[in-house]
Motif scaffolding. Sequence first.
Motif, short mmCIF file in Angstrom:
data_model
loop_
_atom_site.label_atom_id
_atom_site.label_comp_id
_atom_site.label_asym_id
_atom_site.label_seq_id
_atom_site.Cartn_x
_atom_site.Cartn_y
_atom_site.Cartn_z
N PHE A 1 1.31 -1.38 -0.01
CA PHE A 1 0.15 0.16 0.12
C PHE A 1 0.78 1.70 -0.41
O PHE A 1 0.73 2.17 0.49
CB PHE A 1 -0.74 0.69 1.14
CG PHE A 1 -1.65 -0.90 0.85
CD1 PHE A 1 -2.86 -1.40 0.52
CD2 PHE A 1 -1.98 -2.30 2.90
CE1 PHE A 1 -3.74 -2.77 0.60
CE2 PHE A 1 -2.18 -3.31 1.99
CZ PHE A 1 -3.71 -3.49 1.14
N MET A 2 2.08 1.01 -0.30
CA MET A 2 3.28 2.52 0.22
C MET A 2 3.13 3.12 -1.59
O MET A 2 3.45 2.02 -2.37
CB MET A 2 4.44 2.24 0.70
CG MET A 2 4.22 1.74 1.84
SD MET A 2 5.60 1.32 3.12
CE MET A 2 6.17 3.19 3.14
N PRO A 3 3.30 3.59 -1.79
CA PRO A 3 3.81 4.64 -3.32
C PRO A 3 5.21 3.90 -3.28
O PRO A 3 6.04 4.25 -2.42
CB PRO A 3 3.12 5.54 -3.41
CG PRO A 3 2.79 5.78 -2.73
CD PRO A 3 2.79 5.06 -1.31
N VAL A 4 5.72 3.35 -4.97
CA VAL A 4 7.14 3.27 -5.18
C VAL A 4 7.87 4.39 -4.83
O VAL A 4 9.48 4.75 -3.79
CB VAL A 4 6.54 2.80 -6.29
CG1 VAL A 4 8.41 2.32 -6.70
CG2 VAL A 4 6.13 1.90 -6.27
N SER A 5 7.32 5.33 -5.55
CA SER A 5 8.23 6.55 -4.88
C SER A 5 8.35 6.99 -3.13
O SER A 5 9.48 8.11 -2.97
CB SER A 5 7.90 8.20 -5.29
OG SER A 5 6.35 8.27 -4.67
N LEU A 6 8.50 6.56 -2.31
CA LEU A 6 8.17 6.89 -0.82
C LEU A 6 8.73 6.06 -0.51
O LEU A 6 8.70 5.45 1.03
CB LEU A 6 6.34 7.27 -0.36
CG LEU A 6 6.05 8.82 -1.13
CD1 LEU A 6 4.55 8.76 0.02
CD2 LEU A 6 6.86 9.72 -1.08
N GLN A 7 8.79 4.89 -1.09
CA GLN A 7 9.79 3.58 -0.51
C GLN A 7 11.19 4.17 -0.09
O GLN A 7 11.24 4.96 -1.18
CB GLN A 7 9.86 2.24 -1.37
CG GLN A 7 8.47 2.11 -1.05
CD GLN A 7 7.87 0.80 -2.16
OE1 GLN A 7 8.66 -0.04 -2.46
NE2 GLN A 7 6.54 0.81 -2.63
N GLY A 8 11.46 3.61 1.16
CA GLY A 8 13.17 4.09 1.17
C GLY A 8 13.19 5.00 2.14
O GLY A 8 12.03 5.00 3.36
N PRO A 9 14.54 5.38 2.82
CA PRO A 9 14.79 5.61 3.78
C PRO A 9 13.87 7.41 3.92
O PRO A 9 14.51 7.99 3.86
CB PRO A 9 16.23 5.67 4.05
CG PRO A 9 17.18 5.77 3.16
CD PRO A 9 15.66 5.32 2.19
N LYS A 10 12.74 7.44 4.42
CA LYS A 10 12.20 7.83 4.83
C LYS A 10 10.88 8.59 4.90
O LYS A 10 12.30 9.06 6.58
CB LYS A 10 10.78 8.03 3.39
CG LYS A 10 10.92 7.97 1.92
CD LYS A 10 11.63 9.17 0.94
CE LYS A 10 11.69 8.59 -0.02
NZ LYS A 10 12.76 9.20 -1.42
#
Length: 537
Positions: A432-441
Motif C-alpha cells: 500500500f506504499m507508493p513506490v516513490s515513498l519507499q526507502g529511508p523517508k
Amino acid sequence: MRPLSALAVYSLFGLSAASSTGPVVKNANHIFNVIHDSMRQWGSSLHHNGVSFFLVTVPAGTQLYHGTSNESPVNGTEWLAFEPEHAMVFARPRRRAPGGGPDGPPPPGEVDDEDKRREGHEELRRRHPHGQDETHPGPPPPPFEQFDENKAGYLHTYAAMKDLRLLYIDGMSAAKTQKGTLDSQDVLLFNGTVDNSRGSEPRGKGPRGEGDRARKACEMAEDDWAGRVDGVLRMEAGFEIILCMFERDLIPVRITQVKSRTMDEHARGNNGWEEKDHGPPDGGRRKGPGPGGPDSLRWMRAVTARYQDIGANRVSVNYENFVTAFSHDVDLFPNDSALPRLEHLSHSELKPIQKEVTALVLTHDARESSWNWRATADAIVTRYSDELTYLASNKLATIEALHDHIEVLFSPFVDYSERDALLEADRCATQFMPVSLQGPKSLAARSVYSVAHTVCSTLLEVWVEQELESARDTLTGLIRYLDWTTWKECRGCEVNEICVIPIWPMGTVDDYDNPQCKLVSNPYDGDGESYWGGMHR
C-alpha cells in the motif's frame, strides 16, 4: 508449492534490518497507532494519552460553533466545537449563584463582566464535580441556582476567514483527568506551570486550569512560535479548537437563540447530564456518570458519528513532519503502565521533545505537501485486522488449514519458481506504499512500513510453524503488539444504539475493556467502577 525452509525464515528475521526502509523503528507499533488514531474519536478515546503533536489546517470557510449565554460575537481567545451539538450543550443562560456571578460575588476590585467569564472558559469548560465529592468525575454544571424560564443561550456559527493553522495535540487531550491525558500539555508544553488548584484559584482562571492552558498556548503561539499557529486542536467528547483571536480569524455567520428550557427540564436533565448514584463514599464500585435527555442524545449521536473521522475534509494533517515522544529514547511506560506517561520524566529528558515541537512549528507548515499516511495505515489495518483475528482463533482446526489460509493471503507476493523470504515480506509490506515513498523517508513512512513488515514476516513465520498452538501463540503475540483499536469495535449495533467506550467524563472500566452496543438515549447507565476515577485537580 515450494515451502520456505527454516533457514530461509530465520534469515528473514536476521536480515530484516536490511529491508527497504532501513533499521527497525523504535516504538513503531505505537507510532503507527498515533497515525491511525489521529482525528478519530474512537482510536483517540481508547489510546487517550496522547504524546504526539501534528500541524493541521482547517480550510477557509469551514463552519465552527460556539455555545454561550451571550448573543454578541466573541472577541479574543475562546473555544470552538466542530459539531453544533457539542456547542449547544453550553448554549445556556448565564448561571448565577445567589449574591453575584457564576460562583458568587466577585472578589473586591474585580469586575464581574462577560469578558472575565469568557477568559475562564465559563461557557465550554465550567464542569463541577457531583455534589461535594470531588473524587468523582463531573459533567457540565448543575441546574442554575437562579433561573429565568424566559432566558435561553445562543449558538454562534462562525466560518474560518482563512486557512486556520493549528497545533493538534493527539489523544483525548481536552479531558481533565489524572490518567495522563493532560501530560502533553501540562508537563511537556507548559513545564508544570498550569495551576490546577480549586477553591483558591483567581477568578477567570477556570476549573482545572483550562483558562490557564488557553492563555499559555496562545502566548507560546505568539512569543515562542512567531505567530505561526492560530491555536490548538484537542479532543474530549468531540473535537474542539482553542482559537487565539476570534475577531481576526473568523467570520460570524449567524447567532441563533436555542430553545429555552423550564426549571423542571434543567433539574431533570441537568443540562443534558443526569446525576448518577456513585455508590458508597468509601471508594467502592460506582456508576460512571452518564448523559440523559435531549441535549446529550444530540451530542452523543454527533460524537459517535465522528468515531472514524472528523469528516468533510474539515482538517488536513501534515503526516510527513510531526513530533512524538515515542521516537525519543525515554521510558514512556513506567511501572509497566498500559498507556504512556510523561509526568515522571526529568527536564533533561523532556527538553529534546520540547525543542522538536518548536522546530516543527518554526520550520514546517501544515499546508505543505504530505502523503496521507493515515490512509495507508487504514489499508493495512483493514487488510489484516479480521484476518489475524480469524487465524488466531480456534476456527482453523489443523496446522494445515492455517497454512492454507496464510498461503491465500501471501500468494500475490510469492514467486513460486524461486522462493525468497526477504523479498516476499518486503513485497507484502510495501503493498500500500507508493513506490516513490519507499526507502529511508519520513518517520511516518518508516513506522508504517515497520509495522506492515512485522505483520508480513510473522505470517511467513507461522506459515512454516508445525505446531498449531505455537502458531496461535505467535499470532496472539502479534495482536498484542499491534494493539489496533479495531479489535474493540462492536459488531451489529442497531440503528438506535451506539458502541460505548469511555469518553471523559463518562464511562466505566467495563466500557473500556468490553465495549458493547447500548441505546443511544442512555448509553452510560450501567453499574460499574468509573473508568476515569478522580478528576484532575
